[in-house]
Design a protein around this motif. Structure first.
Motif, short mmCIF file in Angstrom:
data_model
loop_
_atom_site.label_atom_id
_atom_site.label_comp_id
_atom_site.label_asym_id
_atom_site.label_seq_id
_atom_site.Cartn_x
_atom_site.Cartn_y
_atom_site.Cartn_z
N GLY A 232 0.83 -1.21 0.00
CA GLY A 232 0.00 0.00 0.00
C GLY A 232 0.86 1.25 0.00
O GLY A 232 0.59 2.21 -0.75
N ALA A 235 2.41 1.57 -3.49
CA ALA A 235 1.46 2.17 -4.42
C ALA A 235 1.35 3.67 -4.15
O ALA A 235 1.27 4.49 -5.07
CB ALA A 235 0.09 1.49 -4.29
N GLY A 236 1.36 4.02 -2.86
CA GLY A 236 1.24 5.42 -2.48
C GLY A 236 2.38 6.26 -3.02
O GLY A 236 2.16 7.36 -3.56
N ALA A 239 1.89 6.74 -6.62
CA ALA A 239 0.89 7.79 -6.86
C ALA A 239 1.54 9.17 -6.76
O ALA A 239 1.16 10.11 -7.46
CB ALA A 239 -0.26 7.67 -5.86
N PHE A 365 -0.43 -4.13 -2.95
CA PHE A 365 -0.34 -3.13 -4.01
C PHE A 365 -1.63 -3.15 -4.84
O PHE A 365 -2.25 -2.10 -5.06
CB PHE A 365 0.87 -3.45 -4.90
N LEU A 366 -2.02 -4.32 -5.26
CA LEU A 366 -3.23 -4.43 -6.08
C LEU A 366 -4.47 -3.99 -5.31
O LEU A 366 -5.35 -3.31 -5.84
CB LEU A 366 -3.41 -5.87 -6.58
N ALA A 368 -4.59 -1.83 -2.86
CA ALA A 368 -4.57 -0.38 -2.69
C ALA A 368 -5.02 0.32 -3.98
O ALA A 368 -5.82 1.26 -3.95
CB ALA A 368 -3.16 0.08 -2.30
N VAL A 369 -4.51 -0.16 -5.11
CA VAL A 369 -4.89 0.46 -6.38
C VAL A 369 -6.37 0.24 -6.65
O VAL A 369 -7.10 1.16 -7.05
CB VAL A 369 -4.03 -0.09 -7.54
N GLY A 370 -6.84 -0.95 -6.37
CA GLY A 370 -8.25 -1.25 -6.56
C GLY A 370 -9.13 -0.37 -5.67
O GLY A 370 -10.17 0.13 -6.11
N LEU A 372 -8.45 2.64 -4.47
CA LEU A 372 -8.45 4.02 -4.97
C LEU A 372 -9.33 4.13 -6.21
O LEU A 372 -10.10 5.08 -6.35
CB LEU A 372 -7.03 4.45 -5.35
N ALA A 373 -9.19 3.15 -7.11
CA ALA A 373 -9.98 3.19 -8.35
C ALA A 373 -11.47 3.15 -8.01
O ALA A 373 -12.28 3.88 -8.60
CB ALA A 373 -9.58 2.02 -9.25
N GLY B 232 -1.52 14.03 -5.88
CA GLY B 232 -0.80 12.75 -6.01
C GLY B 232 -0.39 12.23 -4.65
O GLY B 232 -0.54 11.04 -4.35
N GLY B 236 -1.70 9.01 -2.64
CA GLY B 236 -0.69 8.11 -2.08
C GLY B 236 -0.99 7.74 -0.64
O GLY B 236 -0.89 6.58 -0.25
N ALA B 239 -3.79 5.41 -0.55
CA ALA B 239 -3.32 4.05 -0.88
C ALA B 239 -2.72 3.38 0.34
O ALA B 239 -2.83 2.17 0.54
CB ALA B 239 -2.29 4.10 -2.01
N ALA B 368 -3.29 10.60 -10.67
CA ALA B 368 -2.48 9.61 -9.95
C ALA B 368 -3.20 8.27 -9.90
O ALA B 368 -2.59 7.22 -10.14
CB ALA B 368 -2.18 10.11 -8.53
N VAL B 369 -4.48 8.28 -9.61
CA VAL B 369 -5.23 7.03 -9.54
C VAL B 369 -5.29 6.37 -10.92
O VAL B 369 -5.10 5.16 -11.06
CB VAL B 369 -6.65 7.27 -8.97
N LEU B 372 -1.92 4.73 -11.71
CA LEU B 372 -1.73 3.46 -11.00
C LEU B 372 -2.59 2.36 -11.62
O LEU B 372 -2.13 1.24 -11.81
CB LEU B 372 -2.12 3.61 -9.52
N MET B 378 -5.58 -2.00 -15.31
CA MET B 378 -7.01 -1.85 -14.97
C MET B 378 -7.77 -0.91 -15.88
O MET B 378 -8.97 -0.71 -15.68
CB MET B 378 -7.15 -1.28 -13.55
#
Lengths: 379, 379
Positions: A232, A235-236, A239, A365-366, A368-370, A372-373, B232, B236, B239, B368-369, B372, B378
């Motif tokens: 996380g 990923a941050g 970002a 990582f995945l 965290a990205v998921g 945020l998305a 960003g 982060g 995340a 940023a999102v 990532l 994705m």
């Protein structure tokens, strides 16, 4: 398809760079899709040759790198001292007396003479360059340097062989100087990092360095270092502008690492506030687990610290002694056990295998990205 | 649909919390979809009433909050001093002499007597509680507190009125104590933050606090504070586990802020390394732009710092003097101009309106999102 430019340059599948003094960690991380980097400084050239041959035989062709330290600036007090014997002779005997008094307070009997570091070479430019030569004889995919501008010989040889040169920095001005010298990857390391570090936090340093490089027209990937113990956080920092993470402390809490059980136990117990940035181990500001050793050296009434490499010649035999005594059950010595570690030590909850750490990073990582998305409705 | 729980609780559209002493910033941020929080400490209750009435009239119904400081622990040296007059009398005249000597070195003529702070109330528990009472008379959607556990009266009144109580912390243990006291939102503030701050970086503190709260069974959102100047970085820290960002320094570089032009010029010029965490302005460790003032007070040969609120009674008149002299064209005074600001000052490149800052954050956040998400395929 590579995730980004730094993956293309290094062959890393997942841009998690793992600095370790232990070949087992390096091989395990690279095989798990990360990128292991062997810290070479503590080896002689002969030892490094052996370590890299072992990695070549065990890494299954996965990419890995080597980190050497070629200090750019030598303290004037040690410039004329060309070997460990003359360096040892230059250390006032009062220092050994102070070490004995600190250790004595924790039940460790005094040693009459300063032990001279023989096997370990000390952090000097000539030693760093000798290690670099060994590294280039192996199929490395990265060579990293710290403590100043990467030397011209490293940059030239890296270009000739197609091996990217990475440099650790703690300030934007240093990043620019490295880029101008021809470095290929910048590792921007925040104050929370274990070992040598500057004063600015990783969160601030990353965008500052990324912007400054872009403004100066340098298209150089930046890796984030300092405090990163989870996917996380990685990923941050991506970002915030980094292309990956450069990690060190997390690997100290693996069973493969060079650390003692006593130190790993302390890592699991430690809070993020239990580290200190102190000159008392290497002579330059380096973050480490805080103990009475640091209080003693950093106290106004202490003898003061020595320049690199003299400080390490005093501290390392003392810490070796502390570890031996702690392993033998001396509870006082256990209190003094310390090592280079970042504030992220507060996030270490258990000892995990290097392979498991890489897997956890990838999952986190995945996730965290998921997350945020999803928050921005991108699901 | 609210982005997350903290948005639900506070009514914020975008979880960018903006701490400012300036009502214009608060209103502008809230109207732009962020969440303005007025720092109340420098007002008398009467002044605060006026400020909040102004915000109510100008915020177009958007949600906003108030931040007061109710210190939990009072230094024994000031416990018996109940008003500014007795506090001023307790300050050794040598302190005024030292101030005069520091200012004198920069071309500012000495003042014979210690000016007593009359209008500004000083950071004391009774003043904090008086301000809190004023705040609750307005349609606030958040009340925040720092310098210790939120007082029971604040938590009780917050619950009665449905106003979430936020508390600033710099360590996981403090987060747990706040949660146990009934606080609704934790603002975890890293060492890079401007103003009062701890020693652990934001990047490490966020996951540490989030995990510790979860482990203890507290379902409390955490906001990340310290060093955040871009969308960003905000993404982060989300995340890494935060539900939003709590920001302060970035708003000082807006034309609406209470800062002087001299200070805003310095912000644009400053690097991230130009701050210092020092007791020399409030008596507690607070990060601020580093000048000769800090060197003088933090020097071993100086008179040492005073406890809160005495230190501020010495420093604030001095800084007011410095600002007046700087505005009048005194170049020496300009060198001494300083204010509370975090390491993120190194990321300030220009003065922008508060509204523009919110818009930039939102764009950077989405970018940023998106970046990532693309990196992990994705899109």
């Amino acid at each position: 398809m590579p995730m980004n430019r730094v993956c293309e340059m290094t062959g890393a599948e997942f841009p998690l760079f793992a600095f370790s003094h232990c070949r087992d960690v390096v091989a395990a991380v690279s095989k798990a899709g990360g990128f292991g980097v062997l810290g070479a400084t503590r080896f002689t050239p002969e030892q490094l040759e052996e370590e890299l041959a072992w990695i070549d035989a065990h890494v299954d062709g996965a990419p890995y790198g080597v980190d050497v330290l070629v200090p750019e600036v030598i303290d004037p007090r040690v410039r004329e001292l060309s070997d460990n014997k003359s360096r040892a002779a230059a250390i006032d005997p009062a220092y050994q007396g102070f070490v004995n008094s600190v250790l004595g307070q924790y039940g460790i009997a005094p040693e009459p003479e300063m032990p001279i570091l023989k096997e370990r070479m000390g952090i000097t430019p000539e030693n760093g360059l000798a290690l670099m030569e060994v590294a280039f004889r192996h199929p490395i995919r990265l060579i990293a340097n710290a403590l100043g501008i990467a030397p011209a010989a490293m940059i030239a040889e890296g270009k000739r062989r197609g091996v990217p040169v990475a440099a650790l920095v703690g300030a934007k001005e240093h990043a620019i100087r490295q880029a101008e010298a021809g470095v290929d990857i910048i590792v921007a390391q925040g104050t929370e990092a274990g070992g040598h570090c500057g004063e600015v936090s990783t969160l601030v340093l990353i965008p500052e360095v990324v912007r400054e490089l872009a403004r100066a027209g340098h298209e150089i990937p930046v890796l984030a270092a300092g405090g990163i113990m989870t996917g996380g956080q990685m990923a941050g920092m991506m970002a915030a502008g980094a292309q990956g993470a450069w990690t060190g402390s997390i690997w100290l809490a693996t069973p493969e690492a060079e650390t003692s059980e006593a130190f790993r136990d302390k890592m699991v117990a430690a809070r993020s506030r239990d580290t200190v940035r102190s000159r008392s181990r290497t002579g330059k500001p380096a973050r480490q687990l805080k103990t009475a050793w640091h209080d003693a050296w950093d106290a106004a009434e202490g003898p003061g610290t020595l320049p690199m490499p003299l400080m390490g010649m005093v501290s390392e035999p003392a810490f070796a002694r502390i570890e031996r005594e702690a392993a033998a059950g001396n509870e006082g010595a256990r209190e003094l056990v310390s090592y280079f570690v970042g504030q992220g030590v507060g996030l270490v909850e258990q000892v995990r295998s290097s392979r498991q750490v890489v897997q956890d990073f990838r999952e986190e990582f995945l996730e965290a990205v998921g997350g945020l998305a999803a928050a921005v409705g991108m699901e």
